[in-house]
Design a protein around this motif. Structure first.
Motif, short mmCIF file in Angstrom:
data_model
loop_
_atom_site.label_atom_id
_atom_site.label_comp_id
_atom_site.label_asym_id
_atom_site.label_seq_id
_atom_site.Cartn_x
_atom_site.Cartn_y
_atom_site.Cartn_z
N ILE A 1 -54.40 -43.40 55.39
CA ILE A 1 -53.67 -42.17 55.09
C ILE A 1 -52.42 -42.44 54.25
O ILE A 1 -51.79 -41.52 53.74
N ALA A 2 -52.07 -43.73 54.10
CA ALA A 2 -50.96 -44.12 53.23
C ALA A 2 -51.12 -45.60 52.92
O ALA A 2 -51.65 -46.37 53.73
N ILE B 1 -48.12 -36.86 57.22
CA ILE B 1 -46.68 -36.88 56.90
C ILE B 1 -45.95 -35.80 57.68
O ILE B 1 -44.87 -36.03 58.24
N GLU B 2 -46.56 -34.62 57.76
CA GLU B 2 -45.92 -33.50 58.46
C GLU B 2 -45.80 -33.76 59.96
O GLU B 2 -44.87 -33.29 60.61
N SER C 1 -59.03 -36.26 51.63
CA SER C 1 -58.12 -37.41 51.72
C SER C 1 -56.66 -36.98 51.56
O SER C 1 -55.79 -37.36 52.35
N GLN C 2 -56.39 -36.17 50.54
CA GLN C 2 -55.02 -35.69 50.31
C GLN C 2 -54.54 -34.78 51.43
O GLN C 2 -53.38 -34.83 51.84
N SER C 3 -55.45 -33.95 51.95
CA SER C 3 -55.10 -33.04 53.04
C SER C 3 -54.72 -33.83 54.29
O SER C 3 -53.73 -33.50 54.97
N LYS D 1 -45.16 -36.59 61.36
CA LYS D 1 -44.09 -37.57 61.57
C LYS D 1 -44.36 -38.51 62.74
O LYS D 1 -43.50 -38.78 63.58
N SER E 1 -53.61 -36.95 54.42
CA SER E 1 -52.35 -37.65 54.17
C SER E 1 -51.16 -36.71 54.32
O SER E 1 -50.15 -37.06 54.94
N LYS E 2 -51.29 -35.51 53.78
CA LYS E 2 -50.21 -34.52 53.88
C LYS E 2 -49.95 -34.13 55.34
O LYS E 2 -48.81 -34.05 55.80
N SER E 3 -51.05 -33.89 56.09
CA SER E 3 -50.92 -33.53 57.51
C SER E 3 -50.26 -34.65 58.30
O SER E 3 -49.45 -34.41 59.20
#
Length: 199
Positions: free
Chosen positions: A34-35, A125-126, A117-119, A128, A121-123
């Motif tokens: 995810i990162a 990050i949110e 994949s981008q979704s 935390k 990764s964004k989730s």
């Protein structure tokens, strides 16, 4: 970033360490990246436990999992973003495929679509979530034990002085040795009990 094909959404097989399940620590399972930064990455595990509806879990469609190694066709799959590990992609706890696809890095066991994949990764990050570093800590401990001996832990330079190899080189060597042992063990298991062989 290295041009090895490993990006956000790449599926790797790793010894995953759970926060609240010490008995399950280190169990090999499919995980998604995810990162990533250089040789380090954050991974989240695939699971068949039904967490649908929870903010930290996303159901993965059969179409997405169809091209991923070792996925159970008869069970729904989820990615649990609430569980994350920080890993060395060239470390010994990342499993290599015995027979990787032609031209593909042996650490890659599948790839999710770019949108998903981008979704994810964004989730992630949110949410935390603080990734567990237990895998990296374990890699260093094994690394230092494995190379503790003077001859194994040092290389002789031109002037006769001893110089310890860089930590990164030692972890890579440890991973190579572990992969070689796993491959040898698989070959031994496959050779046991062949018809016509004496026991």
């Amino acid at each position: 970033m290295a041009d090895d094909g490993i990006t956000i959404g790449t599926v790797v097989r790793a010894d995953f360490f759970w926060k609240n399940e010490p008995k399950a620590d280190g169990k090999a399972r499919n995980c998604v990246i995810i990162a990533r930064k250089g040789r380090m990455a954050i991974i989240a595990p695939f699971t068949t436990l039904d967490h649908e509806g929870q903010a930290n879990c996303t159901r993965i469609s059969d179409r997405e999992t169809a091209h991923i190694d070792r996925m159970k066709d008869d069970k729904s799959s989820y990615i649990n973003l609430g569980e994350q590990n920080l890993v060395y992609l060239d470390g010994p706890r990342i499993h290599r495929a015995a027979r990787p696809k032609a031209g593909q890095d042996s650490r890659i066991h599948g790839q999710l679509s770019p949108g998903l994949s981008q979704s994810l990764s964004k989730s992630a990050i949110e949410l935390k979530v603080k990734p567990a570093k237990k895998q990296i800590d374990k890699d260093w401990k094994e690394d230092l034990l494995h190379f503790r001996g003077r001859e194994a832990a040092a290389a002789v330079t031109g002037n006769g002085a001893l110089q310890a190899p860089a930590r990164e080189d030692r972890v890579r060597k440890l991973a190579e040795d572990l992969h070689a042992r796993r491959t040898t063990e698989k070959k031994k298991v496959l050779s046991i009990g062949r018809p016509g062989q004496d026991r």
